[in-house]
Design a protein around this motif. Structure first.
Motif: not given
Length: 166
Positions: A82-103
């Protein structure tokens, strides 16, 4: 007249070069690897109204040699199908090449559906909850949307540890 232009040695060379670059460019597009997305945090925020709010922390690993410029993300969380959460986001980081990023995503549950899920868990006396996280990463025009889905389950005991409130 057009045939004469293409048959000239300089035009044949130009057309050949254009074809080679086009094929090479398309070959580069197919080597794009899907980023890995992991849920690294899930917590209930202090309640300020009737509906609780959550923060969902995602770690996005970019295995590519080019940055992933996130334009937007939309997501759903399902509990026991059952779908209990939906959402959108637009202010997001750029994930650099061969690396990790947090959102960090902020989310509010659909109260009606959530109530049905809780009622079903109580009626079935179930201690296990199946989940599905669907994330659609919009990375622009070359690769418009990357669809990622993660599934699993957790027990109500695990939920108590995750929220530190219950």
């Amino acid at each position: 007249m057009m045939i004469n232009r293409i048959t000239s040695p300089s035009m044949r060379f130009l057309v050949t070069v254009l074809i080679v670059f086009t094929v090479a460019g398309c070959a580069g597009l197919t080597s794009f690897k899907e980023p890995k997305v992991s849920i690294v945090d899930f917590r209930i925020l202090p309640i300020s109204g009737f509906t609780p709010e959550f923060e969902i922390g995602l770690k996005i690993s970019n295995p590519n040699k080019v940055p992933i410029i996130l334009q937007g993300v939309d997501y759903t969380i399902e509990l026991n199908d059952k779908t209990v959460v939906t959402g959108v986001a637009t202010s997001l980081p750029t994930i650099l090449p061969l690396s990790d990023g947090s959102v960090i995503l902020s989310a509010s549950p659909d109260f009606s559906t959530s109530f049905k899920v809780v009622r079903k868990l109580i009626s079935q006396r179930s201690m296990s909850i199946n989940y599905r996280l669907n994330v659609n990463l919009d990375v622009g025009t070359v690769f418009p949307v990357i669809n990622i889905s993660r599934t699993g389950n957790f027990s109500l005991k695990d939920l108590r540890k995750m929220t530190k409130i219950i």
